[in-house]
Each structure stands twice: as structure tokens, then as C-alpha cells.
Design a protein around this motif. Structure first.
Motif, PDB file in Angstrom:
ATOM      1  N   ALA A  88     -11.225   8.532  17.213  1.00  0.00           N
ATOM      2  CA  ALA A  88     -10.965   7.303  17.953  1.00  0.00           C
ATOM      3  C   ALA A  88     -10.587   6.160  17.012  1.00  0.00           C
ATOM      4  N   GLU A  89     -11.028   6.236  15.756  1.00  0.00           N
ATOM      5  CA  GLU A  89     -10.641   5.234  14.753  1.00  0.00           C
ATOM      6  C   GLU A  89      -9.315   5.598  14.107  1.00  0.00           C
ATOM      7  N   GLY A  90      -9.064   6.901  13.975  1.00  0.00           N
ATOM      8  CA  GLY A  90      -7.779   7.372  13.460  1.00  0.00           C
ATOM      9  C   GLY A  90      -7.571   7.090  11.987  1.00  0.00           C
ATOM     10  N   ALA A  91      -6.319   6.936  11.607  1.00  0.00           N
ATOM     11  CA  ALA A  91      -5.941   6.699  10.206  1.00  0.00           C
ATOM     12  C   ALA A  91      -4.862   5.633  10.174  1.00  0.00           C
ATOM     13  N   SER A  92      -4.649   5.069   8.989  1.00  0.00           N
ATOM     14  CA  SER A  92      -3.617   4.037   8.849  1.00  0.00           C
ATOM     15  C   SER A  92      -3.102   4.021   7.414  1.00  0.00           C
ATOM     16  N   ILE A  93      -1.858   3.511   7.283  1.00  0.00           N
ATOM     17  CA  ILE A  93      -1.227   3.310   5.979  1.00  0.00           C
ATOM     18  C   ILE A  93      -0.629   1.913   5.985  1.00  0.00           C
ATOM     19  N   ALA A  94      -0.887   1.149   4.945  1.00  0.00           N
ATOM     20  CA  ALA A  94      -0.301  -0.185   4.811  1.00  0.00           C
ATOM     21  C   ALA A  94       0.441  -0.252   3.480  1.00  0.00           C
ATOM     22  N   LEU A  95       1.698  -0.708   3.521  1.00  0.00           N
ATOM     23  CA  LEU A  95       2.525  -0.839   2.315  1.00  0.00           C
ATOM     24  C   LEU A  95       3.041  -2.262   2.226  1.00  0.00           C
ATOM     25  N   GLU A  96       2.829  -2.895   1.079  1.00  0.00           N
ATOM     26  CA  GLU A  96       3.336  -4.244   0.833  1.00  0.00           C
ATOM     27  C   GLU A  96       4.393  -4.176  -0.260  1.00  0.00           C
ATOM     28  N   PHE A  97       5.528  -4.874  -0.021  1.00  0.00           N
ATOM     29  CA  PHE A  97       6.602  -4.899  -1.007  1.00  0.00           C
ATOM     30  C   PHE A  97       7.428  -6.158  -0.799  1.00  0.00           C
ATOM     31  N   SER A  98       8.292  -6.402  -1.741  1.00  0.00           N
ATOM     32  CA  SER A  98       9.159  -7.579  -1.647  1.00  0.00           C
ATOM     33  C   SER A  98      10.589  -7.169  -1.937  1.00  0.00           C
ATOM     34  N   ILE A  99      11.538  -7.889  -1.328  1.00  0.00           N
ATOM     35  CA  ILE A  99      12.960  -7.685  -1.597  1.00  0.00           C
ATOM     36  C   ILE A  99      13.601  -9.053  -1.798  1.00  0.00           C
ATOM     37  N   THR A 100      14.688  -9.073  -2.498  1.00  0.00           N
ATOM     38  CA  THR A 100      15.406 -10.319  -2.752  1.00  0.00           C
ATOM     39  C   THR A 100      16.735 -10.280  -2.024  1.00  0.00           C
ATOM     40  N   VAL A 101      16.940 -11.264  -1.145  1.00  0.00           N
ATOM     41  CA  VAL A 101      18.181 -11.376  -0.379  1.00  0.00           C
ATOM     42  C   VAL A 101      18.778 -12.750  -0.644  1.00  0.00           C
ATOM     43  N   GLU A 102      20.000 -12.752  -1.242  1.00  0.00           N
ATOM     44  CA  GLU A 102      20.687 -14.009  -1.573  1.00  0.00           C
ATOM     45  C   GLU A 102      19.780 -14.943  -2.373  1.00  0.00           C
ATOM     46  N   ASN A 103      19.193 -14.356  -3.434  1.00  0.00           N
ATOM     47  CA  ASN A 103      18.337 -15.086  -4.385  1.00  0.00           C
ATOM     48  C   ASN A 103      17.055 -15.625  -3.746  1.00  0.00           C
ATOM     49  N   GLU A 104      16.702 -15.130  -2.553  1.00  0.00           N
ATOM     50  CA  GLU A 104      15.467 -15.548  -1.905  1.00  0.00           C
ATOM     51  C   GLU A 104      14.575 -14.327  -1.707  1.00  0.00           C
ATOM     52  N   GLU A 105      13.321 -14.430  -2.168  1.00  0.00           N
ATOM     53  CA  GLU A 105      12.408 -13.294  -2.105  1.00  0.00           C
ATOM     54  C   GLU A 105      11.667 -13.279  -0.768  1.00  0.00           C
ATOM     55  N   HIS A 106      11.644 -12.096  -0.145  1.00  0.00           N
ATOM     56  CA  HIS A 106      10.942 -11.922   1.125  1.00  0.00           C
ATOM     57  C   HIS A 106       9.836 -10.886   0.924  1.00  0.00           C
ATOM     58  N   TYR A 107       8.646 -11.209   1.474  1.00  0.00           N
ATOM     59  CA  TYR A 107       7.496 -10.317   1.338  1.00  0.00           C
ATOM     60  C   TYR A 107       7.246  -9.585   2.660  1.00  0.00           C
ATOM     61  N   TYR A 108       7.105  -8.284   2.547  1.00  0.00           N
ATOM     62  CA  TYR A 108       6.883  -7.440   3.728  1.00  0.00           C
ATOM     63  C   TYR A 108       5.509  -6.782   3.627  1.00  0.00           C
ATOM     64  N   ARG A 109       4.883  -6.659   4.783  1.00  0.00           N
ATOM     65  CA  ARG A 109       3.674  -5.820   4.916  1.00  0.00           C
ATOM     66  C   ARG A 109       3.899  -4.938   6.143  1.00  0.00           C
ATOM     67  N   VAL A 110       4.012  -3.616   5.903  1.00  0.00           N
ATOM     68  CA  VAL A 110       4.263  -2.652   6.976  1.00  0.00           C
ATOM     69  C   VAL A 110       2.993  -1.823   7.160  1.00  0.00           C
ATOM     70  N   VAL A 111       2.473  -1.816   8.391  1.00  0.00           N
ATOM     71  CA  VAL A 111       1.237  -1.085   8.697  1.00  0.00           C
ATOM     72  C   VAL A 111       1.546  -0.087   9.811  1.00  0.00           C
ATOM     73  N   ARG A 112       1.252   1.170   9.541  1.00  0.00           N
ATOM     74  CA  ARG A 112       1.401   2.215  10.568  1.00  0.00           C
ATOM     75  C   ARG A 112       0.028   2.855  10.775  1.00  0.00           C
ATOM     76  N   ASN A 113      -0.492   2.783  11.996  1.00  0.00           N
ATOM     77  CA  ASN A 113      -1.793   3.391  12.278  1.00  0.00           C
ATOM     78  C   ASN A 113      -1.705   4.204  13.559  1.00  0.00           C
ATOM     79  N   TRP A 114      -2.568   5.203  13.678  1.00  0.00           N
ATOM     80  CA  TRP A 114      -2.592   6.074  14.853  1.00  0.00           C
ATOM     81  C   TRP A 114      -4.019   6.553  15.098  1.00  0.00           C
ATOM     82  N   TYR A 115      -4.319   6.793  16.361  1.00  0.00           N
ATOM     83  CA  TYR A 115      -5.670   7.217  16.733  1.00  0.00           C
ATOM     84  C   TYR A 115      -5.613   7.877  18.101  1.00  0.00           C
TER      85      TYR A 115
END
Length: 665
Positions: free
Chosen positions: A82-109
Motif C-alpha cells: 500500500a506504500e509502494g515504491a518511488s524514485i526521485a531524480l533531480e537535475f538541471s539543464i541550461t536553456v539559452e544561458n538560463e539554468e532550470h532545475y527539475y525534480r521528477v518523482v515517479r511513485n506507484w503503490y
């Protein structure tokens, strides 16, 4: 793209929450992660691909299993479903000299209805982004296309695959088109072609259009009906499973209450009666045996005395018959030796013969008080043999009777253990009802399954009809001048793009050839083994190797280690041509290499493989010696520690032979 950290919660062997900091710094691009075989190195690589690509991820442990089944297997065995599992990945990319921070979380239960639910959440610069969350499958392709990811996320199996020239050709073609922008030109050409087709279709005959619209509406309705049928089938399957669970519970109670014995009652009683009859038959045989000579075994002493008397009487009869003959024989014998022996010797012999006759005469005087027949000894001997046979048979029957008695006792105990109707009658009725309900649920499921199959088949027929309708459309009889101009200039633009694609492909092919050759020569122990490497675009992007003598070299002639280095060089060359702007995750690439080639990889490839390199290794691949050579380029290290008792893995800072890592050594 720069990876910051990954957090695993009850994913695979990783119990609880395990977090790895993946950030690196200039000059120290490598994060070294150690682990013995089976500790979860490949699972970590799978986790990063899974959180990014979901159902499209090429995870090593999935195989041909459905996505939901694979997610279910990824939940740690000790975790609450019922609690399941999850994965969280944090990364950054640069678009037109501007840095963007992403946090992607995938969980299932699992929900209360035993249904697996999966959720994806995307945060950009710390804020939840509904747009990115709902369109993540498309958006991630703009950051790191799935086809390109295999060039930067690879393991030993990927290296083995690329060692095959045919697999290498497919990777080269995919990389050049996806990674180096050639596919973008082709997609633009296809978009222009689609624009032209749509313009032509917009002028099609109205009757055909109306027919197609009607078919599309029918297909939409049929698709919805198929979806509804699928839901009803799923509900029926759930009901069937519930009925099966209920029956299993009643079966367990029924068995615990002695249900199996209750069902076998007639069989157990029949077995008991069979044994009882066998025992009676054996006893009857014993009685019949006792009616013969067997009781004489009780008179063994008397029978022995009778045999002795019979022998004495026989001896007396023999003596009586031969006494006169012996007297005549003795006189004849004395007469024969009278001249041969002296008088004293004859006197002694005569006394002895006389004494023998007197003994025999005494025996002949025995009183015959039993009046036994002359063959009494033979009859008594036959009686002994008969008694011995009867005694043996009696012993066998008595043992057989004892065994039957013991079996009868066990059989009676089994019959006595059968519960009576009053005790188990309620469970019998409940079991009967549960079986009937299960049969009804099974029929309901099969009916809904049949309806679902029919709905799906109807969708297939409508799709085929719609396809035929599209293919049978006639070109419009007339088109406006402005539409002709659109088609005309679109065609010219496509021609220009086609030439641009050819020129761009040739440019990148040349750069890739140079980069792969440089990478190979950098890694090889044998310098000059290959003078040139070319990519034959006419032969499905096959690699062509040229030796120092100018003759083509069959890749099959290279050793396993050399082919492995060639595969690594191919990946490295493609990455360098693309600018090394993506992180590299390398899982156990040193399998078939000798020590010198391993040193070359450690000294020349890993530090240059990219601005960020996640290196997964065993203690035998990056050993203490290679660790020393790699140390100047390490940002930080981890070790995956596996508990063989609980089959779980934890992440600990440090690496074998490093300071502070004694707990993982």
C-alpha cells in the motif's frame, strides 16, 4: 544536463530511503559507486531510466513483462504494497544561458482493490508544473531522447552488443540522426509533407469526407464501448478473484475440520472392512490348520519316546532274525582259522563272538508293549515333516493376522476421526454455496471477456474500413491556385532540406569517424592496429576498419577485448562529437579487458567521458591499484552494501580501500 541526486524508496533491493549525491565539480567529473555482483548496480541504472522514461524505459530486469507487472516486481519484498515504491531524480539543464532545475518523482503503490496506481510529479525550479507533468513523455525527449540515452547510460551488456558490427551500425545511425540533429531536418521534411497531404485531403470529395467522418465517429464509439467492456471485464475478474479467495478460506476451514477425511468416509470404511475380512479369512485358515496334525506339537516329548521305543523294537526284531545266522557264521569262522591261530588267540576270539551273540539275544528279548507296526519309524518321520510344515505355516498366518489386526486398528482410528454430519454439516453447505458462487463469477467473467473480445474485434474491423476509405480517396478534381503554390513551395523547401540533410550527415559522419579513431587509438595497447575507421552510409552505417597495410579488417578478427574497446570508442566518439553535454552512466565495462587496457580506460577514458560520469564497478574491476589512478578525478564515492540475510541493499559513503570505508570493505 547535470544530475544532482537520486533518491530510491523501497525500490528493488533498496530498502527504505537511499539517497545518492551525484553532483560533480570541474576537474573531478567521476562519482564512483562500488558494489559486488547482485548488490544493485544495474538496479540503480534501471531506476534512473525508469524515472525518466516510464513504460518506454529499457530496463534490464523487465524483459517482455507488462509494465504494471514490472512495477509490481520493483517494490521491495519487505515493503508495504500500500506504500509502494518511488524514485526521485533531480537535475538541471541550461536553456539559452538560463539554468532550470527539475525534480521528477515517479511513485506507484497498490490500492485497497489490489489495483496498481502510478503517479508522476514534475517540479521545475521548485514549483509543481502541471504542463510538464502531463506532457513529460514528450518533454523528456527534448532533454534527453530515449534513443540517445543508450549512448550515455550503458552497461557491460551494451558494450557486448556494440561489439557486434550489426548492432554498432544501428547505434551509429540512431545516434547521428537523433543526437547530431539530422533527424530534426528529416522531421521538418515530414511535417512539410504532412502539410501538403492535409491540403490535398481538405479538397477531397465531400461524400468521401462525410463517410470518413461517420466511420471515425463509429470508431470512437466502438473504442469507448471496448473501454467500457474492458472495465466490466476487469470488475468481473475482481469479483472472480474475491469468490476464489472466499472459497479458499472455506476450503482451509473445511480441511482443518477434517473435511478431506469426511469426503473419504466411504473409502475409509471400505478399507477398514476389507482389512477386517482379510483378518477373518486368516483366522479361519488358522482354525482349519489346527484341525490337522498341528496339535500334536503339544506332545513332542511323548512322540520322542515313541520314536525311541520304535527304534528299540526294530533293533530287537533285527537281532531275533539274525541270531541263528550269527551262531553258524561264528562256528564256520573258528573252523577256518583253527590252523592259522594259536589256541589262546582262538579262545579269546571265541569268547568275544559268544559275548556279542549274548548281547543280541538280550536285545531280542525286548518286550513289545506298544505293538508298533514294522514301518513305525517311517510313519513317525513323515509325521515330523508334516508337523514342521504346519508349524511354519502357522507362524506365517499368525504374523499375517497380527499385521492385519494392527492395520485394522489404524483403519478404525481413521474412520473414528471422520467428523460427523452435525459437526461439519455447516461447512459442507458453505463450501457448496462458495463453489456455486465461484462458478457464477467465472461464467460472468467469461461472458464479459467474450463481449470485450467482440468489442475489440469490432474496433479492428472499423479501423481497417477507415484505412481502406482513406486509401481509396480520389484526388480532388480541382484545387485553388493558392493551394498549388503551397504545395509547390513546400516541395522546394523539402528538396532544400533533403540536400541539407545529406550535407549535414556527411559532415557529422566525417567528425564521428575522426573522433572514434582518435578514441580507439587512445585506448588501445597496440598502436597502429587500425589506420582508419570509416562509416559506410551506403551499407546501413556499417563500420569499416582499415589496417596499416591499407586492407580492410574484419571486426571478427579482433580479440574480445579489442572489440570491447572498439565499442567503447564508438560511444566515446559519438559523445565527443555531440559535445559531451550529457552525463554518462557506465556500468561494469571492464569485463574482458587485460590489465593494460583497463589502465588505459581508467587513465584516458573515464576522466574524459563527460563533464559528469557515474561509474558503477565491482571490487575486481576498479581494484585498489586502479582506484589510486582514478582518485584525482573522483568527486566522491559510494558503496552498495548488500545484506544476504534480508536481501536488501543500503548506500554507504566511501569505496573499498578508501578512508572511512572500513564498514564496506
Amino acid at each position: 544536463m547535470h544530475l544532482h541526486n537520486v533518491t530510491l524508496h523501497d525500490f528493488g533491493a533498496y530498502r527504505g530511503e537511499q539517497r545518492l549525491d551525484l553532483r560533480t565539480e570541474p576537474g573531478r567529473p567521476i562519482v564512483l559507486i562500488g558494489g559486488l555482483n547482485g548488490c544493485g548496480k544495474t538496479t540503480l541504472l534501471d531506476a534512473i531510466q525508469l524515472v525518466l522514461y516510464g513504460p518506454k524505459a529499457d530496463c534490464s530486469g523487465r524483459g517482455n513483462r507488462p509494465y504494471n507487472e514490472y512495477l509490481q516486481q520493483c517494490i521491495n519484498r519487505e515493503a508495504d504494497p500500500a506504500e509502494g515504491a518511488s524514485i526521485a531524480l533531480e537535475f538541471s539543464i541550461t536553456v539559452e544561458n538560463e539554468e532550470h532545475y527539475y525534480r521528477v518523482v515517479r511513485n506507484w503503490y497498490f490500492t485497497g482493490s489490489k489495483t496498481l496506481r502510478e503517479f508522476l510529479t514534475v517540479l521545475v525550479n521548485g514549483e509543481f508544473s502541471r504542463t510538464h507533468t502531463e506532457n513529460w513523455a514528450d518533454h523528456v525527449e527534448t532533454i534527453l531522447p530515449l534513443d540517445v540515452s543508450t549512448l550515455f547510460f550503458f552497461d557491460g551488456e551494451k558494450i557486448e552488443e556494440l561489439a557486434d558490427p550489426r548492432s554498432a551500425a544501428r547505434v551509429i545511425e540512431s545516434a547521428i540522426h537523433s543526437l547530431l540533429g539530422v533527424s530534426a531536418v528529416e522531421r521538418l521534411r515530414q511535417l512539410l509533407k504532412t502539410l501538403e497531404n492535409r491540403q490535398r485531403l481538405s479538397e477531397a470529395d465531400q461524400d468521401v469526407l462525410e463517410k470518413i467522418q461517420k466511420q471515425e465517429l463509429e470508431l470512437t464509439q466502438a473504442t469507448q464501448a471496448a473501454s467500457d467492456a474492458h472495465q466490466r471485464m476487469a470488475a468481473a475478474r475482481s469479483g472472480l478473484l474475491q469468490r476464489q479467495v472466499a472459497l479458499d478460506e472455506i476450503e482451509r476451514k473445511f480441511e482443518y475440520a477434517g473435511g478431506k477425511e469426511y469426503e473419504r468416509r466411504k473409502e475409509l470404511e471400505a478399507e477398514r472392512n476389507r482389512i477386517k475380512n482379510q483378518l477373518a479369512t486368516t483366522n479361519k485358515t488358522l482354525v482349519a490348520l489346527a484341525e490337522g496334525p498341528l496339535p500334536l506339537l503339544l506332545l513332542q516329548d511323548q512322540l520322542t519316546s515313541v520314536k525311541e521305543q520304535a527304534k528299540r523294537e526294530k533293533d530287537a526284531d533285527d537281532a531275533s532274525r539274525f541270531l541263528g545266522v550269527l551262531e553258524e557264521r561264528d562256528e564256520w569262522l573258528i573252523t577256518q582259522i583253527i590252523d592259522e591261530l594259536p589256541a589262546s588267540a582262538r579262545s579269546v576270539l571265541k569268547r568275544k563272538l559268544t559275548s556279542d551273540r549274548k548281547k543280541r539275544a538280550a536285545a531280542a528279548d525286548l518286550e513289545h508293549n506298544l505293538d508298533l507296526p514294522h514301518d513305525a519309524l517311517l510313519q513317525l518321520s513323515a509325521l515330523d515333516q508334516a508337523l514342521a510344515t504346519s508349524a511354519d505355516r502357522a507362524q506365517e498366518l499368525m504374523k499375517e493376522a497380527a499385521d492385519f489386526a494392527e492395520d485394522l486398528e489404524v483403519a478404525q482410528q481413521q474412520v473414528d476421526a471422520v467428523p460427523d454430519d452435525e459437526f461439519i454439516g455447516g461447512l459442507v453447505e458453505d463450501r457448496k454455496i462458495a463453489i456455486e458462487r465461484l462458478a457464477v463469477a467465472q461464467a460472468e467473467f467469461e461472458r464479459n471477456e467474450s463481449l470485450h473480445d467482440e468489442a475489440v474485434a469490432r474496433c479492428g474491423r472499423l479501423e481497417a474500413e477507415l484505412k481502406r476509405a482513406h486509401s481509396s480517396r480520389h484526388a480532388a478534381e480541382w484545387r485553388s491556385k493558392w493551394l498549388e503554390r503551397v504545395v509547390k513551395y513546400s516541395g522546394k523547401a523539402r528538396g532544400t532540406l533533403e540536400q541539407l540533410g545529406v550535407d549535414l550527415l556527411a559532415h557529422h559522419i566525417e567528425n564521428v569517424e575522426v573522433a572514434v579513431l582518435q578514441s580507439f587509438n587512445t585506448l588501445m595497447r597496440k598502436q597502429g592496429l587500425i589506420r582508419d575507421i570509416t562509416i559506410d552510409t551506403e551499407d546501413k552505417f556499417a563500420l569499416v576498419l582499415t589496417g596499416p597495410d591499407g586492407e580492410a579488417i574484419d571486426p571478427g578478427r579482433l580479440s574480445a577485448g579489442e572489440r570491447q574497446l572498439l565499442a567503447v570508442s564508438l560511444l566515446w566518439g559519438l559523445a565527443k562529437t555531440a559535445g559531451n553535454r550529457l552525463p554518462s552512466i557506465i556500468d561494469t565495462p571492464l569485463g574482458r579487458l587485460d590489465s593494460k587496457h583497463r589502465e588505459h580506460l581508467v587513465d584516458r577514458y573515464f576522466p574524459e567521458a563527460g563533464r559528469q560520469v557515474l561509474l558503477l564497478s565491482t571490487d575486481e574491476e576498479i581494484d585498489e591499484k586502479l582506484l589510486g589512478r582514478l582518485k584525482p578525478y573522483l568527486s566522491h564515492t559510494y558503496t552498495l552494501v548488500h545484506d544476504d540475510k534480508t536481501f536488501t541493499t543500503t548506500v554507504e559513503p566511501g569505496y573499498w580501500w578508501t578512508e572511512g570505508a572500513a564498514h564496506v570493505a
